[in-house]
Design a protein around this motif. Structure first.
Motif, PDB file in Angstrom:
ATOM      1  N   ALA A  29       0.827  -1.207   0.000  1.00 32.39           N
ATOM      2  CA  ALA A  29       0.000   0.000   0.000  1.00 32.39           C
ATOM      3  C   ALA A  29       0.861   1.256   0.000  1.00 32.39           C
TER       4      ALA A  29
ATOM      5  N   HIS B 150       3.684   3.291  -3.410  1.00 28.57           N
ATOM      6  CA  HIS B 150       3.109   4.107  -4.480  1.00 28.57           C
ATOM      7  C   HIS B 150       3.301   5.563  -4.068  1.00 28.57           C
TER       8      HIS B 150
ATOM      9  N   ARG C 245       0.124   7.325  -2.596  1.00 29.97           N
ATOM     10  CA  ARG C 245      -0.319   6.792  -1.308  1.00 29.97           C
ATOM     11  C   ARG C 245       0.681   7.105  -0.208  1.00 29.97           C
TER      12      ARG C 245
ATOM     13  N   VAL D 297       0.151  10.682   0.865  1.00 33.40           N
ATOM     14  CA  VAL D 297      -1.037  10.810   1.711  1.00 33.40           C
ATOM     15  C   VAL D 297      -0.728  10.308   3.117  1.00 33.40           C
ATOM     16  N   PHE D 298      -0.119   9.131   3.205  1.00 37.30           N
ATOM     17  CA  PHE D 298       0.162   8.552   4.517  1.00 37.30           C
ATOM     18  C   PHE D 298       1.095   9.450   5.321  1.00 37.30           C
TER      19      PHE D 298
ATOM     20  N   ASN E  12      -6.521   6.056  -3.633  1.00 32.65           N
ATOM     21  CA  ASN E  12      -5.380   5.902  -2.722  1.00 32.65           C
ATOM     22  C   ASN E  12      -5.836   5.704  -1.279  1.00 32.65           C
ATOM     23  N   LEU E  13      -6.856   6.457  -0.865  1.00 32.43           N
ATOM     24  CA  LEU E  13      -7.377   6.314   0.490  1.00 32.43           C
ATOM     25  C   LEU E  13      -7.982   4.923   0.706  1.00 32.43           C
TER      26      LEU E  13
ATOM     27  N   VAL F   6      -7.069   2.081  -0.761  1.00 31.00           N
ATOM     28  CA  VAL F   6      -5.977   1.101  -0.618  1.00 31.00           C
ATOM     29  C   VAL F   6      -5.359   1.202   0.775  1.00 31.00           C
ATOM     30  N   LEU F   7      -5.087   2.422   1.230  1.00 29.42           N
ATOM     31  CA  LEU F   7      -4.491   2.608   2.553  1.00 29.42           C
ATOM     32  C   LEU F   7      -5.427   2.127   3.661  1.00 29.42           C
TER      33      LEU F   7
END
Length: 119
Positions: A12, A15, A18, A21-22, A52-53, A55-56
């Motif tokens: 996750a 990428h 992602r 974002v994390f 992306n959210l 998947v995370l």
């Protein structure tokens, strides 16, 4: 942590979008940030951010809650800690100098967390 869980979480994060974002959610802290603000700050279209959210979230690295009309996302600090712990379980192989720079990095992070908590 099982190896399949670690692979899911690492995949996750493997990428660019992602990971961005994390990292933003980790830096934001436990109050979190609304999805629209994440998209604005990162300059990404809502559809890309949503993917992306998802998947995370499925990897257990973030959580979401509704606040009025917004969905606020937060980093899953417990799962992040578990993943880092899994990666470090066998660190050093009897040679502590290998992990010293990493231990110093963790000490800095702990200091920042302490400063934030006491503020």
């Amino acid at each position: 942590m099982e190896i399949t869980d670690a692979v899911t979480r690492l995949s996750a994060l493997a990428h660019e979008g992602r990971l961005a974002v994390f990292r933003m959610l980790v830096q934001t802290g436990p109050d979190g940030i609304a999805a629209g603000e994440i998209a604005r700050r990162l300059g990404v279209p809502p559809s890309s951010l949503s993917a992306n959210l998802t998947v995370l979230s499925h990897a257990g690295l973030i959580a979401a809650r509704r606040e009025g009309r917004s969905i606020v996302y937060t980093a899953g600090y417990d799962e992040m800690t578990r993943l880092l712990g899994y990666l470090l379980d066998d660190c050093c192989g009897g040679s502590p100098e290998i992990c010293r720079p990493l231990a110093e990095k963790f000490a800095q992070a702990a200091c920042c967390a302490h400063d934030t908590a006491s503020a």
